[in-house]
Design a protein around this motif. Structure first.
Motif, PDB file in Angstrom:
ATOM      1  N   ASP A 209     -20.222  30.598 -27.823  1.00 31.51           N
ATOM      2  CA  ASP A 209     -21.600  30.343 -28.247  1.00 31.51           C
ATOM      3  C   ASP A 209     -22.550  31.483 -27.889  1.00 31.51           C
ATOM      4  N   ASN A 210     -22.168  32.679 -28.272  1.00 30.26           N
ATOM      5  CA  ASN A 210     -23.010  33.827 -27.980  1.00 30.26           C
ATOM      6  C   ASN A 210     -24.364  33.667 -28.678  1.00 30.26           C
ATOM      7  N   GLN A 211     -25.415  33.632 -27.870  1.00 32.30           N
ATOM      8  CA  GLN A 211     -26.774  33.496 -28.400  1.00 32.30           C
ATOM      9  C   GLN A 211     -27.671  34.515 -27.712  1.00 32.30           C
ATOM     10  N   GLY A 212     -27.848  35.657 -28.340  1.00 34.23           N
ATOM     11  CA  GLY A 212     -28.728  36.673 -27.787  1.00 34.23           C
ATOM     12  C   GLY A 212     -28.285  37.244 -26.457  1.00 34.23           C
ATOM     13  N   GLY A 213     -26.985  37.467 -26.281  1.00 29.81           N
ATOM     14  CA  GLY A 213     -26.487  38.042 -25.042  1.00 29.81           C
ATOM     15  C   GLY A 213     -26.147  37.028 -23.979  1.00 29.81           C
ATOM     16  N   SER A 214     -26.419  35.780 -24.221  1.00 28.89           N
ATOM     17  CA  SER A 214     -26.062  34.722 -23.282  1.00 28.89           C
ATOM     18  C   SER A 214     -25.085  33.775 -23.951  1.00 28.89           C
ATOM     19  N   CYS A 215     -24.292  33.163 -23.166  1.00 28.97           N
ATOM     20  CA  CYS A 215     -23.335  32.186 -23.667  1.00 28.97           C
ATOM     21  C   CYS A 215     -23.593  30.860 -22.971  1.00 28.97           C
ATOM     22  N   THR A 216     -22.998  29.828 -23.485  1.00 26.54           N
ATOM     23  CA  THR A 216     -23.127  28.514 -22.872  1.00 26.54           C
ATOM     24  C   THR A 216     -21.788  28.113 -22.279  1.00 26.54           C
ATOM     25  N   THR A 217     -21.807  27.104 -21.489  1.00 26.57           N
ATOM     26  CA  THR A 217     -20.595  26.578 -20.892  1.00 26.57           C
ATOM     27  C   THR A 217     -20.560  25.071 -21.127  1.00 26.57           C
ATOM     28  N   PRO A 218     -19.414  24.527 -21.448  1.00 33.13           N
ATOM     29  CA  PRO A 218     -19.338  23.077 -21.621  1.00 33.13           C
ATOM     30  C   PRO A 218     -19.473  22.320 -20.300  1.00 33.13           C
ATOM     31  N   VAL A 219     -19.460  23.045 -19.185  1.00 31.34           N
ATOM     32  CA  VAL A 219     -19.526  22.416 -17.875  1.00 31.34           C
ATOM     33  C   VAL A 219     -20.957  22.043 -17.501  1.00 31.34           C
ATOM     34  N   ALA A 220     -21.912  22.847 -17.930  1.00 33.55           N
ATOM     35  CA  ALA A 220     -23.308  22.582 -17.579  1.00 33.55           C
ATOM     36  C   ALA A 220     -24.208  23.115 -18.684  1.00 33.55           C
TER      37      ALA A 220
ATOM     38  N   GLY B 232      -5.963  24.686 -12.503  1.00 36.75           N
ATOM     39  CA  GLY B 232      -6.181  24.646 -13.949  1.00 36.75           C
ATOM     40  C   GLY B 232      -6.903  25.847 -14.519  1.00 36.75           C
ATOM     41  N   GLY B 233      -6.829  26.970 -13.811  1.00 40.29           N
ATOM     42  CA  GLY B 233      -7.517  28.158 -14.295  1.00 40.29           C
ATOM     43  C   GLY B 233      -9.016  27.956 -14.253  1.00 40.29           C
ATOM     44  N   TYR B 234      -9.711  28.577 -15.180  1.00 40.89           N
ATOM     45  CA  TYR B 234     -11.162  28.448 -15.223  1.00 40.89           C
ATOM     46  C   TYR B 234     -11.603  27.148 -15.880  1.00 40.89           C
ATOM     47  N   GLY B 235     -10.880  26.716 -16.896  1.00 39.83           N
ATOM     48  CA  GLY B 235     -11.291  25.544 -17.652  1.00 39.83           C
ATOM     49  C   GLY B 235     -12.390  25.855 -18.655  1.00 39.83           C
ATOM     50  N   VAL B 236     -12.759  27.121 -18.786  1.00 37.30           N
ATOM     51  CA  VAL B 236     -13.838  27.561 -19.656  1.00 37.30           C
ATOM     52  C   VAL B 236     -13.423  28.900 -20.255  1.00 37.30           C
ATOM     53  N   GLN B 237     -13.807  29.151 -21.503  1.00 41.83           N
ATOM     54  CA  GLN B 237     -13.513  30.425 -22.159  1.00 41.83           C
ATOM     55  C   GLN B 237     -14.719  31.338 -22.082  1.00 41.83           C
TER      56      GLN B 237
ATOM     57  N   SER C   1     -19.703  28.973 -14.740  1.00 40.44           N
ATOM     58  CA  SER C   1     -18.901  29.628 -15.770  1.00 40.44           C
ATOM     59  C   SER C   1     -17.432  29.216 -15.645  1.00 40.44           C
ATOM     60  N   THR C   2     -17.161  28.264 -14.755  1.00 38.69           N
ATOM     61  CA  THR C   2     -15.829  27.680 -14.579  1.00 38.69           C
ATOM     62  C   THR C   2     -15.990  26.164 -14.483  1.00 38.69           C
ATOM     63  N   ASN C   3     -14.871  25.487 -14.300  1.00 38.92           N
ATOM     64  CA  ASN C   3     -14.948  24.042 -14.039  1.00 38.92           C
ATOM     65  C   ASN C   3     -14.784  23.746 -12.547  1.00 38.92           C
TER      66      ASN C   3
ATOM     67  N   PRO D  66     -23.545  34.788 -18.455  1.00 42.19           N
ATOM     68  CA  PRO D  66     -23.178  36.039 -19.098  1.00 42.19           C
ATOM     69  C   PRO D  66     -21.933  35.835 -19.964  1.00 42.19           C
ATOM     70  N   CYS D  67     -21.902  36.452 -21.126  1.00 46.62           N
ATOM     71  CA  CYS D  67     -20.771  36.257 -22.033  1.00 46.62           C
ATOM     72  C   CYS D  67     -19.465  36.838 -21.488  1.00 46.62           C
ATOM     73  N   SER D  68     -19.561  37.674 -20.480  1.00 47.54           N
ATOM     74  CA  SER D  68     -18.360  38.230 -19.864  1.00 47.54           C
ATOM     75  C   SER D  68     -17.750  37.276 -18.842  1.00 47.54           C
ATOM     76  N   CYS D  69     -18.382  36.131 -18.662  1.00 45.75           N
ATOM     77  CA  CYS D  69     -17.907  35.157 -17.672  1.00 45.75           C
ATOM     78  C   CYS D  69     -17.154  34.024 -18.347  1.00 45.75           C
TER      79      CYS D  69
END
Length: 141
Positions: free
Chosen positions: A51-62, A42-47, A132-134, A67-70
């Protein structure tokens, strides 16, 4: 009778020796196999870049900052995972030198787990945490 039995055995041996050899990791299209497995799970399951917040992003997985590049570009990931598998270890980045392989068949739980560990270790070598993935849910606990 001995002659005919010997002749039959020789003929069968010759036929089996001329049969197409089993596909090995050296002769198969490893990049295609890695890509097919990537799609199978299923690929990564995450984009990346959510939610870029000050150079960091969030993941719906945890509930974690990543990193926003992930996760990385799919093509880059597949080529890196293929290269890691070809040399038998993570080439660079976090965990460089960690032994990895891509099971030839993927037909049983052990092969699936081996492939997932290759993906996890490649992802971490590319500077991205597993969250950064599922994929964490696909790994043995």
């Amino acid at each position: 009778m001995k002659f005919s039995a010997a002749f039959i055995c020789t003929a069968l041996f010759a036929l089996s020796a001329s049969a197409a050899p089993a596909v090995s990791i050296e002769t198969r299209d490893l990049a295609a196999d890695v890509g097919n497995f990537f799609n199978f799970i299923g690929g990564y399951g995450v984009q990346a870049g959510v939610d870029n917040q000050g150079g960091s992003c969030t993941t719906p997985v945890a509930a974690a900052r990543i990193p926003c590049s992930c996760p990385p570009d799919q093509g880059s990931f597949i080529s890196t995972a293929t290269a890691n598998s070809q040399v038998g270890h993570v080439i660079s980045g976090n965990g460089a030198g960690t032994a990895v392989s891509f099971a030839a068949t993927g037909n049983d739980a052990s092969d699936f787990t081996q492939r997932m560990f290759l993906f996890r270790d490649t992802m971490q070598g590319m500077g991205c945490p597993i969250v950064s993935t599922n994929w964490a849910r696909l790994l043995p606990q």
